[in-house]
Motif scaffolding. Structure first.
Motif, mmCIF file in Angstrom:
data_model
loop_
_atom_site.group_PDB
_atom_site.id
_atom_site.type_symbol
_atom_site.label_atom_id
_atom_site.label_comp_id
_atom_site.label_asym_id
_atom_site.label_seq_id
_atom_site.Cartn_x
_atom_site.Cartn_y
_atom_site.Cartn_z
ATOM 1 N N LEU A 207 0.856 -1.333 -0.135
ATOM 2 C CA LEU A 207 0.111 0.133 -0.180
ATOM 3 C C LEU A 207 0.844 1.180 -0.026
ATOM 4 N N ARG A 208 2.030 1.072 0.554
ATOM 5 C CA ARG A 208 2.706 2.441 0.467
ATOM 6 C C ARG A 208 3.506 2.489 -0.743
ATOM 7 N N ARG A 209 3.975 1.531 -1.389
ATOM 8 C CA ARG A 209 4.419 1.756 -2.849
ATOM 9 C C ARG A 209 3.490 1.588 -3.874
ATOM 10 N N ARG A 210 2.117 1.423 -3.434
ATOM 11 C CA ARG A 210 1.110 1.867 -4.468
ATOM 12 C C ARG A 210 -0.339 2.237 -3.794
ATOM 13 N N PRO A 211 -0.249 3.507 -3.414
ATOM 14 C CA PRO A 211 -1.229 4.233 -2.325
ATOM 15 C C PRO A 211 -2.554 4.214 -3.219
ATOM 16 N N ALA A 212 -2.544 3.956 -4.508
ATOM 17 C CA ALA A 212 -3.780 4.036 -5.306
ATOM 18 C C ALA A 212 -4.745 2.793 -5.120
ATOM 19 N N LEU A 213 -4.068 1.972 -4.562
ATOM 20 C CA LEU A 213 -4.983 0.456 -4.108
ATOM 21 C C LEU A 213 -5.983 1.131 -2.969
ATOM 22 N N LEU A 214 -5.560 1.678 -1.900
ATOM 23 C CA LEU A 214 -6.306 2.113 -0.954
ATOM 24 C C LEU A 214 -7.391 3.097 -1.670
ATOM 25 N N SER A 215 -7.139 3.955 -2.550
ATOM 26 C CA SER A 215 -8.125 4.800 -3.056
ATOM 27 C C SER A 215 -9.299 3.984 -3.687
ATOM 28 N N VAL A 216 -8.809 2.679 -4.362
ATOM 29 C CA VAL A 216 -9.719 1.930 -5.123
ATOM 30 C C VAL A 216 -10.681 1.146 -3.856
ATOM 31 N N TYR A 217 -10.106 0.885 -2.755
ATOM 32 C CA TYR A 217 -10.980 0.184 -1.773
ATOM 33 C C TYR A 217 -11.841 1.180 -1.075
ATOM 34 N N VAL A 218 -11.441 2.526 -0.921
ATOM 35 C CA VAL A 218 -12.340 3.502 -0.323
ATOM 36 C C VAL A 218 -13.481 3.743 -1.425
ATOM 37 N N LEU A 219 -13.220 3.958 -2.698
ATOM 38 C CA LEU A 219 -14.197 4.146 -3.936
ATOM 39 C C LEU A 219 -15.171 3.064 -3.709
ATOM 40 N N TYR A 220 -14.675 1.587 -3.532
ATOM 41 C CA TYR A 220 -15.774 0.583 -3.782
ATOM 42 C C TYR A 220 -16.416 0.489 -2.351
ATOM 43 N N PHE A 221 -15.974 0.905 -1.312
ATOM 44 C CA PHE A 221 -16.622 1.056 -0.059
ATOM 45 C C PHE A 221 -17.806 2.132 -0.089
ATOM 46 N N GLY A 222 -17.406 3.232 -0.613
ATOM 47 C CA GLY A 222 -18.500 4.364 -0.861
ATOM 48 C C GLY A 222 -19.446 3.955 -1.808
ATOM 49 N N ALA A 223 -19.115 3.351 -2.908
ATOM 50 C CA ALA A 223 -20.236 2.850 -3.982
ATOM 51 C C ALA A 223 -21.071 2.182 -3.308
ATOM 52 N N ASN A 224 -20.730 0.849 -2.313
ATOM 53 C CA ASN A 224 -21.488 0.183 -1.849
ATOM 54 C C ASN A 224 -22.432 0.843 -0.637
ATOM 55 N N ALA A 225 -21.991 1.731 -0.017
ATOM 56 C CA ALA A 225 -22.587 2.473 0.898
ATOM 57 C C ALA A 225 -23.774 3.501 0.250
ATOM 58 N N PHE A 226 -23.269 3.924 -0.931
ATOM 59 C CA PHE A 226 -24.361 4.629 -1.407
ATOM 60 C C PHE A 226 -25.677 3.735 -2.328
ATOM 61 N N LEU A 227 -25.096 2.629 -2.444
ATOM 62 C CA LEU A 227 -25.921 1.811 -3.139
ATOM 63 C C LEU A 227 -27.048 1.272 -1.903
ATOM 64 N N TYR A 228 -26.627 1.079 -0.810
ATOM 65 C CA TYR A 228 -27.491 0.611 0.092
ATOM 66 C C TYR A 228 -28.154 1.921 0.954
ATOM 67 N N SER A 229 -27.624 3.025 0.579
ATOM 68 C CA SER A 229 -28.471 4.145 0.991
ATOM 69 C C SER A 229 -29.852 4.027 0.089
ATOM 70 N N ILE A 230 -29.690 3.786 -0.949
ATOM 71 C CA ILE A 230 -31.090 3.665 -2.021
ATOM 72 C C ILE A 230 -31.806 2.403 -1.553
ATOM 73 N N VAL A 231 -31.118 1.329 -1.260
ATOM 74 C CA VAL A 231 -31.954 0.057 -0.771
ATOM 75 C C VAL A 231 -32.682 0.280 0.363
ATOM 76 N N ILE A 232 -32.270 0.994 1.235
ATOM 77 C CA ILE A 232 -32.740 0.924 2.781
ATOM 78 C C ILE A 232 -33.612 2.199 2.754
ATOM 79 N N PHE A 233 -32.957 3.359 2.067
ATOM 80 C CA PHE A 233 -33.890 4.633 2.537
ATOM 81 C C PHE A 233 -34.977 5.133 1.188
ATOM 82 N N TYR A 234 -34.741 4.675 0.050
ATOM 83 C CA TYR A 234 -35.388 5.164 -0.966
ATOM 84 C C TYR A 234 -37.012 4.635 -0.673
ATOM 85 N N PRO A 235 -37.139 3.334 -0.510
ATOM 86 C CA PRO A 235 -38.530 3.108 0.042
ATOM 87 C C PRO A 235 -39.375 3.882 0.910
#
Length: 390
Positions: A207-235
């Motif tokens: 992760l130190r040598r390739r910090p962009a990896l951490l950015s990808v994990y944050v992106l994927y975490f955020g995308a799934n959190a956003f997705l479930y904000s739709i699934v849970i709260f849109y109804p």
């Protein structure tokens, strides 16, 4: 080398298996009240039937990734499908809460191996545009599964609360078919010198040598959190607009899945004409519009664009994240680092109600989508700054 016809069958087995990973919990959503009444448990305990497998996916995915790096993806993938069938399908015969919860844990272990196995199989079997196409189709298959399987589960739930568990058994013939059709990839995974340590120190070094990896994990975490904000709260938003029928609500969520499936299906053609960064920037822009639209939707019709627009963005982000892991992770540890993507995604799903839920009593359900819009704006600005520095 596989013949074209054999390669097509292999791809279809992979894609069919991808539809199963997203439906692992969603298929039981319509029957949670029936499970609660039939087993005589509280609403929160019944909810554990939906969430337990997700916790196991988060915990077991790194183990699955490490095993895949040692043995190749084929056998863990096949074994995961068989575990999936055993853990999910046993709900047909279980009639008490404890054993049912154990079966859901087994299901979670199976999903962890299938999810990461699919990822590394695609990395190993395809290159270049073919890999981008396979990753896009994989995300499209996830979306299709998210739409189709819950509808099947809801229909079977009219027979009995146990009937939907029979859907999980589709993993058994898929596993047997995978034994015959999915090849040993045989790709040599060259080591990257100092990065071969698979322990915590090795992960930190990468992760130190390739910090962009951490950015990808944050992106994927955020995308799934956003997705479930739709699934849970849109109804809840729809209920405020007078839309309370479960069937009507399912159409809105299905529109989200269909839109994501469409954009993911053409992902390879889009990324060929532009870049992953541009596609993610486009997705964030779509999400800003989607969440902002949700805060002002005042009718059944004006509530439609938000779910469609969000889904279109999701279909661009998911395959981009997987493609970045393939490009950034050490070649001999792609299973390990792709497994962290699975863990970050399911953690995002689990934490979504924790992050957004407290906003409801303070600002109402529209406050959830306002906060999500602000988060998407901040993400877009962060991406812009990072690209300018490059």
């Amino acid at each position: 080398m596989e013949k074209p016809s054999e390669a097509r069958v292999t791809l279809w087995v992979i894609l069919a298996s991808a539809t199963l990973t997203v439906m692992a919990g969603a298929i039981l959503g319509p029957i949670v009240p029936a499970i609660q009444s039939s087993l005589g448990v509280s609403e929160s305990l019944a909810g554990l039937i939906i969430t337990t497998h997700g916790a196991l996916i988060v915990l077991v995915s790194p183990v699955a990734g490490a095993l895949i790096d040692r043995s190749g993806p084929r056998r863990p993938f096949v074994g995961g499908l068989l575990l999936y069938a055993a853990g999910g399908g046993s709900g047909l015969f279980v009639d008490s809460f404890g054993p049912l919860l154990v079966s859901r844990a087994v299901l979670g272990v199976g999903v962890a191996f299938v999810y990461t196995g699919i990822t590394v199989l695609i990395y190993d079997l395809y290159e270049g545009q073919q890999m981008n196409r396979a990753l896009g189709l994989r995300s499209s298959a996830n979306s299709v599964g998210g739409v189709a399987w819950p509808l099947v589960g809801g229909a079977l739930g009219t027979l009995s609360w146990q009937a939907p568990f029979g859907v999980y058994l589709i993993a058994l013939p898929l596993g047997l078919l995978a034994i015959v059709t999915v090849p040993e990839t045989g790709r040599e995974r060259a080591s990257d010198g100092a990065e071969t340590d698979a322990g915590v120190a090795g992960v930190v070094a990468v992760l130190r040598r390739r910090p962009a990896l951490l950015s990808v994990y944050v992106l994927y975490f955020g995308a799934n959190a956003f997705l479930y904000s739709i699934v849970i709260f849109y109804p809840q938003l729809l209920a405020g607009l007078g839309i309370t029928s479960s069937l009507s609500i399912s159409f809105y969520l299905a529109a989200n899945g269909v839109a994501g499936g469409i954009s993911a299906a053409v992902y390879d053609r889009l990324v060929e004409r532009t870049s992953r960064h541009a596609l993610v920037a486009t997705a964030l822009t779509l999400w800003i519009g989607a969440f902002a639209g949700a805060t002002v939707a005042e009718s059944a019709l004006t509530a439609v664009p938000s779910v469609v627009t969000f889904g279109l963005g999701l279909g661009l982000v998911f395959p981009s994240a997987f493609a970045w892991i393939e490009a950034l992770a050490p070649t001999d540890r792609q299973g390990q680092f792709s497994s962290y993507l699975a863990s970050s995604g399911y953690t995002g799903q689990f934490l979504s109600p924790v992050l957004f839920g407290p906003l409801v009593p303070l600002f109402g359900v529209r406050g959830v989508f306002g906060a999500a819009a602000v988060a998407a704006i901040l993400a877009a600005l962060t991406l812009g700054v990072a690209l300018r520095k490059r």
